[in-house]
Design an enzyme around this catalytic site. Structure first.
Site, PDB file in Angstrom:
ATOM      1  N   LYS A   1      -7.103   6.393  10.799  1.00 18.40           N
ATOM      2  CA  LYS A   1      -8.572   6.437  11.103  1.00 18.40           C
ATOM      3  C   LYS A   1      -8.611   6.436  12.607  1.00 18.40           C
ATOM      4  O   LYS A   1      -8.766   5.269  13.186  1.00 18.40           O
ATOM      5  CB  LYS A   1      -9.180   5.114  10.522  1.00 18.40           C
ATOM      6  CG  LYS A   1      -9.333   5.059   8.940  1.00 18.40           C
ATOM      7  CD  LYS A   1      -9.921   3.736   8.749  1.00 18.40           C
ATOM      8  CE  LYS A   1     -10.226   3.733   7.156  1.00 18.40           C
ATOM      9  NZ  LYS A   1     -10.631   2.279   6.668  1.00 18.40           N
TER      10      LYS A   1
ATOM     11  N   GLU B   1       3.836   4.265   6.195  1.00 20.32           N
ATOM     12  CA  GLU B   1       2.788   3.334   5.942  1.00 20.32           C
ATOM     13  C   GLU B   1       1.460   4.055   5.240  1.00 20.32           C
ATOM     14  O   GLU B   1       1.425   5.301   5.131  1.00 20.32           O
ATOM     15  CB  GLU B   1       2.189   3.097   7.379  1.00 20.32           C
ATOM     16  CG  GLU B   1       0.868   1.946   7.433  1.00 20.32           C
ATOM     17  CD  GLU B   1       1.235   0.568   6.532  1.00 20.32           C
ATOM     18  OE1 GLU B   1       1.388   0.818   5.490  1.00 20.32           O
ATOM     19  OE2 GLU B   1       1.029  -0.179   7.189  1.00 20.32           O
ATOM     20  N   ASP B   2       0.599   3.352   4.452  1.00 18.82           N
ATOM     21  CA  ASP B   2      -0.324   4.200   3.631  1.00 18.82           C
ATOM     22  C   ASP B   2      -1.299   4.585   4.633  1.00 18.82           C
ATOM     23  O   ASP B   2      -1.971   5.625   4.553  1.00 18.82           O
ATOM     24  CB  ASP B   2      -0.971   3.317   2.496  1.00 18.82           C
ATOM     25  CG  ASP B   2      -1.328   2.009   2.900  1.00 18.82           C
ATOM     26  OD1 ASP B   2      -1.151   1.475   4.028  1.00 18.82           O
ATOM     27  OD2 ASP B   2      -1.627   1.100   2.056  1.00 18.82           O
TER      28      ASP B   2
ATOM     29  N   ASP C   1      -4.991   1.831  10.547  1.00 24.52           N
ATOM     30  CA  ASP C   1      -6.615   1.446  10.909  1.00 24.52           C
ATOM     31  C   ASP C   1      -6.662   0.937  11.977  1.00 24.52           C
ATOM     32  O   ASP C   1      -6.772   1.618  13.206  1.00 24.52           O
ATOM     33  CB  ASP C   1      -7.088   0.443   9.592  1.00 24.52           C
ATOM     34  CG  ASP C   1      -8.430   0.312   9.614  1.00 24.52           C
ATOM     35  OD1 ASP C   1      -9.279   0.819  10.565  1.00 24.52           O
ATOM     36  OD2 ASP C   1      -8.939  -0.375   8.833  1.00 24.52           O
TER      37      ASP C   1
ATOM     38  N   PHE D   1     -14.042   2.929   4.112  1.00 19.34           N
ATOM     39  CA  PHE D   1     -13.157   2.317   3.311  1.00 19.34           C
ATOM     40  C   PHE D   1     -12.827   3.158   2.241  1.00 19.34           C
ATOM     41  O   PHE D   1     -13.457   3.725   1.508  1.00 19.34           O
ATOM     42  CB  PHE D   1     -13.733   0.782   2.864  1.00 19.34           C
ATOM     43  CG  PHE D   1     -12.659   0.117   2.137  1.00 19.34           C
ATOM     44  CD1 PHE D   1     -11.735  -0.756   3.028  1.00 19.34           C
ATOM     45  CD2 PHE D   1     -12.385   0.033   0.947  1.00 19.34           C
ATOM     46  CE1 PHE D   1     -11.027  -1.515   2.322  1.00 19.34           C
ATOM     47  CE2 PHE D   1     -11.450  -0.824   0.314  1.00 19.34           C
ATOM     48  CZ  PHE D   1     -10.606  -1.615   1.185  1.00 19.34           C
ATOM     49  N   VAL D   2     -11.407   3.267   2.145  1.00 21.81           N
ATOM     50  CA  VAL D   2     -10.856   4.074   1.018  1.00 21.81           C
ATOM     51  C   VAL D   2      -9.861   3.101   0.120  1.00 21.81           C
ATOM     52  O   VAL D   2      -9.570   2.161   0.407  1.00 21.81           O
ATOM     53  CB  VAL D   2     -10.127   5.170   1.486  1.00 21.81           C
ATOM     54  CG1 VAL D   2     -10.992   6.116   2.169  1.00 21.81           C
ATOM     55  CG2 VAL D   2      -9.156   4.847   2.393  1.00 21.81           C
TER      56      VAL D   2
ATOM     57  N   GLY E   1       0.699  -1.323  -0.043  1.00 18.44           N
ATOM     58  CA  GLY E   1       0.030  -0.028   0.081  1.00 18.44           C
ATOM     59  C   GLY E   1       0.852   1.373   0.055  1.00 18.44           C
ATOM     60  O   GLY E   1       0.548   2.179  -0.528  1.00 18.44           O
TER      61      GLY E   1
ATOM     62  N   ASP F   1      -5.797  -0.370  -1.958  1.00 12.63           N
ATOM     63  CA  ASP F   1      -6.624  -1.242  -2.901  1.00 12.63           C
ATOM     64  C   ASP F   1      -7.757  -1.715  -2.220  1.00 12.63           C
ATOM     65  O   ASP F   1      -8.101  -1.663  -1.036  1.00 12.63           O
ATOM     66  CB  ASP F   1      -5.507  -2.298  -2.998  1.00 12.63           C
ATOM     67  CG  ASP F   1      -5.529  -3.433  -1.893  1.00 12.63           C
ATOM     68  OD1 ASP F   1      -5.188  -3.024  -0.818  1.00 12.63           O
ATOM     69  OD2 ASP F   1      -6.212  -4.671  -1.978  1.00 12.63           O
TER      70      ASP F   1
HETATM   71  P1  IMP Z   1      -4.618  -2.133  10.213  1.00 15.58           P
HETATM   72  O1  IMP Z   1      -3.780  -3.438  10.740  1.00 15.58           O
HETATM   73  O2  IMP Z   1      -6.121  -2.690  10.700  1.00 15.58           O
HETATM   74  O3  IMP Z   1      -4.246  -0.883  11.005  1.00 15.58           O
HETATM   75  O4  IMP Z   1      -4.622  -2.356   8.749  1.00 15.58           O
HETATM   76  C1  IMP Z   1      -3.688  -1.762   8.173  1.00 15.58           C
HETATM   77  C2  IMP Z   1      -3.762  -2.303   6.741  1.00 15.58           C
HETATM   78  O5  IMP Z   1      -4.893  -2.744   6.161  1.00 15.58           O
HETATM   79  C3  IMP Z   1      -3.123  -1.173   5.847  1.00 15.58           C
HETATM   80  O6  IMP Z   1      -1.901  -1.489   5.557  1.00 15.58           O
HETATM   81  C4  IMP Z   1      -3.868  -1.330   4.835  1.00 15.58           C
HETATM   82  O7  IMP Z   1      -2.911  -2.236   3.758  1.00 15.58           O
HETATM   83  C5  IMP Z   1      -5.156  -1.995   5.003  1.00 15.58           C
HETATM   84  N1  IMP Z   1      -6.432  -1.130   5.033  1.00 15.58           N
HETATM   85  C6  IMP Z   1      -7.110  -0.553   6.276  1.00 15.58           C
HETATM   86  N2  IMP Z   1      -7.820   0.301   6.051  1.00 15.58           N
HETATM   87  C7  IMP Z   1      -7.832   0.349   4.662  1.00 15.58           C
HETATM   88  C8  IMP Z   1      -9.009   0.914   3.606  1.00 15.58           C
HETATM   89  O8  IMP Z   1      -9.855   1.706   4.022  1.00 15.58           O
HETATM   90  N3  IMP Z   1      -8.679   0.772   2.575  1.00 15.58           N
HETATM   91  C9  IMP Z   1      -7.630   0.124   2.025  1.00 15.58           C
HETATM   92  N4  IMP Z   1      -6.698  -0.670   2.733  1.00 15.58           N
HETATM   93  C10 IMP Z   1      -7.106  -0.679   4.235  1.00 15.58           C
HETATM   94 MG    MG Z   2      -0.757  -1.293   3.818  1.00 21.42          MG
END
Ligand code: IMP
Ligand code: MG
Length: 183
Positions: free
Chosen positions: A139, A107-108, A111, A160-161, A53, A167
């Site tokens: 987020k 990081e992109d 979440d 979701f984005v 990402g 992606d």
């Molecule tokens: P986390 O572990 O829940 O913080 O998720 C992190 C990973 O989930 C990110 O690096 C993204 O690749 C993916 N992700 C989280 N939210 C989104 C979203 O809204 N769109 C697309 N990918 C997401």
């Molecule tokens: Mg990612």
């Protein structure tokens, strides 16, 4: 083929609408880079970008970094489609020796924060001098992690984005803007 900054895009079964356009993204990246350049002025930094990402964000950010620096990549995965599986797998590990180094993780999106916590654990194993997290998107309402990002491009609602590296089932990463799911 999607055109630049179009208002609505269809990806697989979902419609997404423009949320942050490419000019806003580029302006924000310049200001994030200024912050990092100032904070690490005169020091060396190893940037650790999280694939897939963050590839586009890392590329644009690095062009604005004027520090003595290196970049390396890790690949983690916690997402299948639109819902987090809650499990994170390490796919590609760190290669560099990070001991006593200044680290900035790129990081992109942060979440739930689960992915970032895992990455930080791996990085801390190498006993760096300090570790900072730079994320384009955050987020806050979804966050339940331990490691809060230090540099945040945009704090966004819990929707979701896609686009600009992010992606939906591997589609939409090539979009130059960020799109939010259309309810
Ligand atoms: P986390 O572990 O829940 O913080 O998720 C992190 C990973 O989930 C990110 O690096 C993204 O690749 C993916 N992700 C989280 N939210 C989104 C979203 O809204 N769109 C697309 N990918 C997401
Ligand atoms: Mg990612």
């Amino acid at each position: 083929m999607e055109s630049k900054n179009v208002v609505v895009v269809q990806i697989l079964d979902k419609k997404f609408e423009i949320f942050i356009n490419s000019d806003e993204i580029q302006k924000k990246i310049e200001s994030l880079a200024r912050e990092i350049n100032q904070e690490f002025n005169g020091q060396e930094v190893i940037f650790v970008a999280v694939l897939n990402g963050a590839f586009m964000f890392a590329s644009d950010l690095m062009k604005c970094i004027d520090l003595k620096s290196e970049i390396t990549f890790v690949k983690m995965s916690s997402y299948k489609g639109m819902e987090s599986s809650g499990k994170v797998e390490e796919l590609i590990g760190l290669k560099n020796n990070l001991r006593n180094k200044n680290i900035v993780i790129i990081e992109d999106i942060v979440d739930s924060g689960i992915t970032m916590d895992k990455i930080i654990d791996l990085v801390q194993d190498q006993e760096p001098k300090q570790v900072k997290i730079c994320t384009l998107l955050f987020k806050p309402d979804a966050f339940k992690g331990v490691n809060h990002p230090h540099y945040i491009g945009f704090s966004i609602p819990n929707a979701f984005v896609v686009g600009y590296g992010l992606d939906y089932d591997e589609k939409g990463r090539n979009l130059d803007a960020i799109y939010q799911i259309k309810e």
